[in-house]
Design an enzyme around this catalytic site. Structure first.
Site, PDB file in Angstrom:
ATOM      1  N   ASP A  14       0.857  -1.176   0.000  1.00 22.43           N
ATOM      2  CA  ASP A  14       0.000   0.000   0.000  1.00 22.43           C
ATOM      3  C   ASP A  14       0.895   1.228   0.000  1.00 22.43           C
ATOM      4  O   ASP A  14       1.902   1.265   0.709  1.00 22.43           O
ATOM      5  CB  ASP A  14      -0.913   0.019   1.226  1.00 22.43           C
ATOM      6  CG  ASP A  14      -1.930   1.143   1.133  1.00 22.43           C
ATOM      7  OD1 ASP A  14      -2.915   0.982   0.387  1.00 22.43           O
ATOM      8  OD2 ASP A  14      -1.742   2.182   1.797  1.00 22.43           O
ATOM      9  N   MET A  27       5.162   9.839  -4.027  1.00 26.36           N
ATOM     10  CA  MET A  27       4.794   8.772  -3.100  1.00 26.36           C
ATOM     11  C   MET A  27       5.363   9.205  -1.751  1.00 26.36           C
ATOM     12  O   MET A  27       6.568   9.462  -1.642  1.00 26.36           O
ATOM     13  CB  MET A  27       5.398   7.435  -3.538  1.00 26.36           C
ATOM     14  CG  MET A  27       5.103   6.299  -2.591  1.00 26.36           C
ATOM     15  SD  MET A  27       5.480   4.651  -3.266  1.00 26.36           S
ATOM     16  CE  MET A  27       7.265   4.697  -3.410  1.00 26.36           C
ATOM     17  N   HIS A 173      -5.523   4.339   6.247  1.00 29.36           N
ATOM     18  CA  HIS A 173      -4.733   5.157   5.322  1.00 29.36           C
ATOM     19  C   HIS A 173      -3.321   5.395   5.843  1.00 29.36           C
ATOM     20  O   HIS A 173      -2.638   6.319   5.417  1.00 29.36           O
ATOM     21  CB  HIS A 173      -5.433   6.478   4.964  1.00 29.36           C
ATOM     22  CG  HIS A 173      -6.675   6.257   4.160  1.00 29.36           C
ATOM     23  ND1 HIS A 173      -6.646   5.839   2.852  1.00 29.36           N
ATOM     24  CD2 HIS A 173      -7.983   6.349   4.497  1.00 29.36           C
ATOM     25  CE1 HIS A 173      -7.880   5.697   2.411  1.00 29.36           C
ATOM     26  NE2 HIS A 173      -8.707   5.986   3.395  1.00 29.36           N
TER      27      HIS A 173
END
Length: 195
Positions: A14, A27, A173
């Site tokens: 993830d 990222m 998250h």
């Protein structure tokens, strides 16, 4: 004589990012957990907390989408000051993948893999020049479920899946939390006979 095929070792990955695509955007965190191993005898799940990797990365550009950044809850100024250099973090990630998968072919799996794979593969090639997963070693959990459930891909969402397939862990998250959660989903999907 049949050719011997290496087993696959599945890595639930993830990522969190501050925009929709790599390059113009960054990222900002990467989490991974070993989900399980598959060979000619079938699939064997691993404890998804046993082998994990996590890094927060320094952004590579000044551009970001505030709404995308807000999803992760990470502080961009802190990442600029304290985040890992992408080249270092991705080299460490590649080394870790190779270290935990001797004798097996590493395969990235994600939900949905398309987003996470785009960033992961771009970063691996850009900052290390290679991918431990090769150019196509990824498996999309959403597609896996759609195929087994005999549903159109666009009809699939975690909320429509049978409860017994879902992890009991929350989707936070935080890249490592979500990689572990999705490793459990992946193992459940691999064991599920489908509809």
């Amino acid at each position: 004589m049949a050719r011997r095929v290496k087993p696959s070792l599945y890595f639930s990955v993830d990522i969190e990012a501050d925009g929709p695509i790599p390059g113009p955007y960054s990222m900002i965190s990467l989490g991974a957990a070993v989900a399980g191993r598959q060979d000619g005898d079938g699939y064997a799940p691993e404890d998804p907390e046993a082998y994990t990797f996590y890094r927060e990365l320094r952004p590579i550009s000044e551009d970001f989408v505030p709404e995308a950044l807000a999803v992760s809850g990470l502080d961009r100024d802190r990442l600029i000051a304290e985040g890992s250099e992408p080249a270092v973090a991705l080299a460490e990630f590649s080394d870790w993948v190779r270290e935990v998968s001797p004798g097996a072919q590493p395969v990235m799996c994600g939900y949905p893999a398309s987003y996470d794979w785009t960033f992961l593969y771009w970063y691996l090639i850009r900052f290390t020049g290679a991918s431990p997963f090769g150019h196509s070693g990824c498996l999309d959990m959403k597609t896996l479920y759609a195929t087994k459930a005999r549903l159109p891909l666009r009809a699939v969402a975690k909320g429509t899946m049978p409860r017994e397939l879902l992890s009991r862990r929350p989707h936070t998250h935080h890249a490592l939390d979500d990689a572990i959660e999705q490793a459990e989903l992946f193992s459940n999907l691999m064991a599920w006979p489908g509809r």
